[in-house]
Design an enzyme around this catalytic site. Sequence first.
Site, short mmCIF file in Angstrom:
data_model
loop_
_atom_site.label_atom_id
_atom_site.label_comp_id
_atom_site.label_asym_id
_atom_site.label_seq_id
_atom_site.Cartn_x
_atom_site.Cartn_y
_atom_site.Cartn_z
CD GLN A 188 -2.66 -1.24 2.57
OE1 GLN A 188 -2.39 -0.51 3.52
NE2 GLN A 188 -3.60 -2.17 2.65
CG HIS A 220 -2.53 -0.75 7.97
ND1 HIS A 220 -3.05 -1.40 9.07
CD2 HIS A 220 -3.32 -1.12 6.92
CE1 HIS A 220 -4.09 -2.14 8.70
NE2 HIS A 220 -4.27 -1.97 7.39
CD GLU A 269 -12.58 4.39 15.67
OE1 GLU A 269 -12.69 3.37 16.36
OE2 GLU A 269 -11.80 5.33 15.96
CE1 TYR A 289 -9.54 10.69 19.03
CE2 TYR A 289 -7.14 10.79 19.13
CZ TYR A 289 -8.37 11.42 19.16
OH TYR A 289 -8.44 12.78 19.34
CE1 TYR A 292 -10.60 -6.49 6.91
CE2 TYR A 292 -8.58 -6.62 8.22
CZ TYR A 292 -9.48 -5.88 7.48
OH TYR A 292 -9.27 -4.54 7.28
#
Length: 375
Positions: free
Chosen positions: A89, A151, A244, A254, A265
């Site tokens: 990614q 990520h 979120e 958080y 998953y």
Amino acid sequence: MNRTCALFVVALASAGHALAAPPVFQTEEYAVRAVTVVQGLEHPWSLAFLPDGRMLVTERPGRLRIVGADGKLDPKPVSGLPRVEEFGQGGLLDVALHPKFRENGLVYLSFAARGQGGVGTEVVRGRLQGNQLVDVQTIFRAEPKSGGGRHFGSRLVFDRNGLLYITLGDRGEQDRAQRLDDHAGKIVRLVDDGRVPDDNPFRGKAGAKPEIFSLGNRNVQGAALNPQTGALWAHEHGPQGGDEVNIIRAGTNYGWPVITYGVNYGIGTKIGEGTEKPGMAQPVWKWVPSIAPSGMAFYEGDKFPKWKGDLFVGALKDRMLVRLKVDGEKVVTEERMLRDALGRIRDVRAGPDGYLYLLTDSSDGALVRLEPAGR
């Protein structure tokens, strides 16, 4: 039933050939025309508007492109960029202008870079001269680097005081998001040259990285300042469910992966301790199931006056644009539009001309401008 309904129209060219006009879509408030400005971008990731009407667009493989004020793509990428590692990614990610760009010409880029221990998010700044970045310097490296390809974050936002926020992901290693000696799963805050602000919440705390501003963030790919309050809003990917929207405050946890509205998953089993825990913030909005949000912008223009103050979020999984009606620090309603109409929406930006701009994420990605088309 989603109210977004495409109304495709056909225009006849003067030569007598039938050419498809930009499609028009009906939303709750407006009929919207989707005008393709540029096609053929390779996995475009981010967009920034230059003061002279040009635009900068990042392509994940490592190219920074210039779109002219006339809407034409310069065939030659900007030179002078650092080496970008296109890995999973990761790649060339966000682009942002210094608040005083008109005076200093500084452009900021976040990207995946290889180094000791693997790959991680880094940020550089350089001065844009013509079609070249010069005086490029690294101002931040997320540490430690790791071998995974997931990520990386990463959005860049300047606040009203000129401080720079860099959003980061947990790199697919969820427990890192709770560690203060690790940048993964955090949002960091820096002075524009990479120095740590004196009032950062963990500066001076033993064992903590002083750049950290918030923690417990899974993978933040959207961030924007609320123009009414100046507060930083951000959204992050949940796992299977649990995306979120949060208001980012100094030193706030958080929750990821201790609390989440998502599940593992495939197997659907519980993650962490549940959905709430004292000392950990609750989101102001959440999506279950996930929409895979990416990119976000508050709208303050004059072309869509009924949308003033609304928050727009792109979605990758459900290939749509989401409009959130904001009242103070609350989200009160949601509208889903353009579903499956344009593709995976990677970035959303409110242009200085009052239009909304979208980037679609594919090997043949596009820069699209949303204009009012009448009711």
